[in-house]
Design an enzyme around this catalytic site. Structure first.
Site, mmCIF file in Angstrom:
data_model
loop_
_atom_site.group_PDB
_atom_site.id
_atom_site.type_symbol
_atom_site.label_atom_id
_atom_site.label_comp_id
_atom_site.label_asym_id
_atom_site.label_seq_id
_atom_site.Cartn_x
_atom_site.Cartn_y
_atom_site.Cartn_z
ATOM 1 C CE LYS A 153 -3.813 0.166 2.465
ATOM 2 N NZ LYS A 153 -4.974 0.356 1.570
HETATM 3 N N1 PMP Z 1 -7.794 -2.982 -2.694
HETATM 4 C C1 PMP Z 1 -7.179 -1.811 -2.446
HETATM 5 C C2 PMP Z 1 -6.475 -1.132 -3.555
HETATM 6 C C3 PMP Z 1 -7.206 -1.240 -1.159
HETATM 7 O O1 PMP Z 1 -6.597 -0.084 -0.906
HETATM 8 C C4 PMP Z 1 -7.921 -1.908 -0.131
HETATM 9 C C5 PMP Z 1 -7.989 -1.296 1.232
HETATM 10 N N2 PMP Z 1 -6.885 -1.637 2.002
HETATM 11 C C6 PMP Z 1 -8.538 -3.136 -0.440
HETATM 12 C C7 PMP Z 1 -8.462 -3.641 -1.726
HETATM 13 C C8 PMP Z 1 -9.227 -3.917 0.630
HETATM 14 O O2 PMP Z 1 -8.253 -4.456 1.492
HETATM 15 P P1 PMP Z 1 -8.516 -4.676 3.034
HETATM 16 O O3 PMP Z 1 -9.674 -5.601 3.140
HETATM 17 O O4 PMP Z 1 -7.250 -5.271 3.530
HETATM 18 O O5 PMP Z 1 -8.816 -3.343 3.617
#
Ligand code: PMP
Length: 300
Positions: A153
């Site tokens: 991220k």
């Molecule tokens: N895809 C992206 C690009 C994201 O930023 C997120 C948020 N973190 C998600 C999917 C969902 O991931 P998570 O369930 O870990 O929040």
């Protein structure tokens, strides 16, 4: 409107909300050289619980590593700092944002000799509710493994998501749906996508999609329910012709998608499996299902 809290944790210290500032020459402001996490906190039966905190902290270090950042705190130190900050800010239903960024330094892309700073922020989310979504396919495709480190991220990568969001909002949609470089369905700007067809759950195996922590939880909950759930290549027409579609994510939780590119999904109402998963998800995050108690970290 930002919901202010009392303290922000910066570099190991608790600083007052309005003192939590950075210099204009902060490298990350110019080049997106930050990494971050989002952790959802819930008012649960036994106190405030952070959902899958350890997994988020692991991903935070993975992201930092992708940008060659040196985090000078251990995972344990950050977990304890998050708990302490959440306690000081009396966090209940809310959100925790761990952030690491290349800080003050000379203008120039390569962050040589620039220190990595770490901050933790909490915000309350009392009135946050996921809603049923109308989405559109974006003209912007997701990053490929050849253009970034997938699974990390990284702040700068989110310009791609912001472009897609602007495009969708300008056209009156709630969210965007993004494809990968092969034209297969990938994910939303900050959410994963699931489809249900004939009682079977599928989510894209696209490498360009972040394999989210909520996604992983939903796969586990579904299988525990005896619902077949697997990762597969998914086309746009698979999505449009699905019986049910939903987005998942830390912020979004489980949000039914009721329309894609103007086409209603079935009768345009949240589906049965989506609603069942959502109900179980809320039971789990509020500490009502002991089977999943290892997913919760209580702040005290
Ligand atoms: N895809 C992206 C690009 C994201 O930023 C997120 C948020 N973190 C998600 C999917 C969902 O991931 P998570 O369930 O870990 O929040």
């Amino acid at each position: 409107m930002v919901a202010e809290t009392k303290f922000v944790w910066m570099e190991g210290k608790f600083v007052k909300w309005h003192d939590a500032n950075v210099h204009i020459l902060t490298h990350a402001l110019h080049y997106g050289s930050s990494v971050f996490e989002g952790v959802h906190s819930y008012k649960a039966d036994a106190g405030t619980a952070l959902f899958r905190l350890n997994e988020h902290i692991d991903r935070f270090f993975h992201s930092a590593n992708a940008l060659s950042m040196k985090i000078k705190f251990t995972k344990n130190e950050l977990v304890n700092a998050i708990k302490e900050l959440a306690k000081k800010n009396r966090l209940e239903d809310g959100y925790v944002r761990p952030l690491a960024y290349y800080g003050y330094g000379p203008v120039g892309i390569f962050p040589r000799d620039i220190k990595t700073n770490v901050a933790l922020i909490t915000v309350p989310w009392e009135d946050y509710y996921s809603k049923d979504l109308r989405i559109m396919t974006s003209k912007y495709i997701r990053h490929s493994a050849k253009s970034t480190v997938l699974g990390a991220k990284i702040g700068g990568n989110y310009a791609n998501s912001i472009l897609a969001m602007h495009e969708a909002r300008k056209k009156g949609y709630d969210e965007a749906l993004m494809l990968d470089e092969e034209g297969c369905v990938s994910e939303g700007p900050a959410e994963n996508i699931f489809i249900v067809k004939k009682g079977v759950l599928r989510t894209p195996d696209s490498k360009s999609a972040l394999h989210g922590i909520t996604r992983n939880s939903i796969l586990k909950i579904s299988r525990d329910f005896g619902i077949k759930a697997y990762e597969a290549k998914i086309s746009l027409s698979n999505v449009k012709n699905a019986d049910e579609v939903f987005f998942s994510g830390t912020a979004t939780e489980i949000a039914p998608v009721i329309e894609v590119d103007g086409k209603r999904i079935r009768d345009g109402k949240p589906g049965k499996i989506t609603s069942r998963l959502k109900a179980k998800f809320y039971e789990i995050v509020r500490g009502k299902d002991k089977k999943y108690k290892s997913w919760l970290t209580y702040i005290c």
